[in-house]
Motif scaffolding. Structure first.
Motif, mmCIF file in Angstrom:
data_model
loop_
_atom_site.group_PDB
_atom_site.id
_atom_site.type_symbol
_atom_site.label_atom_id
_atom_site.label_comp_id
_atom_site.label_asym_id
_atom_site.label_seq_id
_atom_site.Cartn_x
_atom_site.Cartn_y
_atom_site.Cartn_z
ATOM 1 N N VAL A 136 57.918 41.655 36.119
ATOM 2 C CA VAL A 136 57.940 40.298 36.208
ATOM 3 C C VAL A 136 56.831 39.391 36.245
ATOM 4 N N THR A 137 56.627 38.130 35.378
ATOM 5 C CA THR A 137 55.547 37.508 35.516
ATOM 6 C C THR A 137 55.981 36.276 35.811
ATOM 7 N N PHE A 138 54.991 35.722 36.709
ATOM 8 C CA PHE A 138 55.552 34.507 37.287
ATOM 9 C C PHE A 138 54.493 33.429 36.689
ATOM 10 N N CYS A 160 50.959 42.378 41.970
ATOM 11 C CA CYS A 160 50.771 41.283 41.236
ATOM 12 C C CYS A 160 48.971 41.263 41.044
ATOM 13 N N TRP A 161 48.648 40.938 39.939
ATOM 14 C CA TRP A 161 47.435 40.528 39.650
ATOM 15 C C TRP A 161 47.559 39.105 39.078
ATOM 16 N N ALA A 162 46.351 38.244 39.173
ATOM 17 C CA ALA A 162 46.511 36.806 38.698
ATOM 18 C C ALA A 162 45.677 36.477 37.548
ATOM 19 N N SER A 193 46.075 25.968 35.505
ATOM 20 C CA SER A 193 47.362 26.696 35.381
ATOM 21 C C SER A 193 47.353 28.062 35.881
ATOM 22 N N LEU A 194 48.197 28.941 35.946
ATOM 23 C CA LEU A 194 48.011 30.186 36.975
ATOM 24 C C LEU A 194 49.065 31.001 36.774
ATOM 25 N N VAL A 195 49.101 32.351 36.470
ATOM 26 C CA VAL A 195 49.908 33.362 36.121
ATOM 27 C C VAL A 195 49.498 34.374 37.236
ATOM 28 N N GLY A 200 47.861 45.866 36.418
ATOM 29 C CA GLY A 200 47.514 46.798 35.443
ATOM 30 C C GLY A 200 47.580 45.935 33.943
ATOM 31 N N THR A 201 48.282 44.620 33.949
ATOM 32 C CA THR A 201 48.357 43.669 32.927
ATOM 33 C C THR A 201 47.403 42.504 32.989
ATOM 34 N N LEU A 202 46.728 42.240 31.930
ATOM 35 C CA LEU A 202 45.837 41.064 31.950
ATOM 36 C C LEU A 202 46.185 40.207 31.056
#
Length: 203
Positions: A136-138, A160-162, A193-195, A200-202
């Motif tokens: 899931v991505t927020f 989570c990575w940011a 803005s921010l995710v 492991g995902t960029l």
């Protein structure tokens, strides 16, 4: 609103956080402090100190629900220490993203945290939901003026990575924090803005 299958979208939501970080200041912008006069009275003076830090938390599900209903985002819950935020989230349940109730069923899990200072210093805002970032991505396409000129370090939590962006809607320069950025370089105080995305995902 779903932006893509693995993304929980929050398009159009501006977090209502203005004023959370503003230090107390005298006329002219200098922070207020106090000194004792010869008569023993306390008199305010300007000095290079800041108001007490605030450590806040906001529920992702509540922000998303407000977006879908066309309402303003809920206010974060704030405390005087990060330990109090952790205590607030640990073992608690919620049904509205800001206040805990006995009938709620979803556990609270922090997915990331932003700070006003480098190296996790200053005031903080913790984003939390019912799960970490596994699959899931927020996303937060906008941040209020209380935060979009204040973020100096970021960390992802619980899988989570940011990714930070210097423009709204994930535009401008981006910086990936895998999971932690002790400082943001040229993006310092410019995050718009921010995710938070799976480890492991960029962006």
């Amino acid at each position: 609103m779903t932006l893509e299958p693995a993304v929980r979208g929050l398009a159009g939501v501006a977090l209502a956080l203005a004023g959370v970080l503003a230090p107390a200041a005298a006329a002219g912008g200098a922070p207020i402090t106090a000194t004792q006069t010869a008569s023993g009275e306390t008199a305010p003076t300007a000095a290079a100190t800041t108001a007490a830090e605030q450590h806040c938390a906001i529920g992702i599900d509540a922000v998303e629900a407000a977006d879908l209903a066309g309402e303003s985002a809920p206010e974060p819950v704030c405390f005087s220490s990060l330990a109090e935020v952790v205590d607030y989230l640990t073992g608690q349940t919620t049904d509205d993203g800001s206040r805990f109730t006995a009938s709620a069923a979803a556990a609270s899990v922090a997915v990331g945290r932003v700070y006003t200072g480098i190296n996790k210093g200053g005031s903080s805002l913790t984003f939390w939901g019912t799960s970490g970032c596994a699959g899931v991505t927020f996303g937060f396409p906008t941040l209020s003026s209380g935060w979009n000129t204040s973020i100096s370090s970021v960390t992802g939590l619980n899988g989570c990575w940011a990714t930070t962006y210097t423009a709204t809607s994930y535009g401008g320069s981006r910086l990936n924090c895998t999971p932690y950025c002790s400082s943001l370089g040229s993006s310092n105080d410019r995050v718009k803005s921010l995710v938070f995305r799976p480890t492991g995902t960029l962006g």
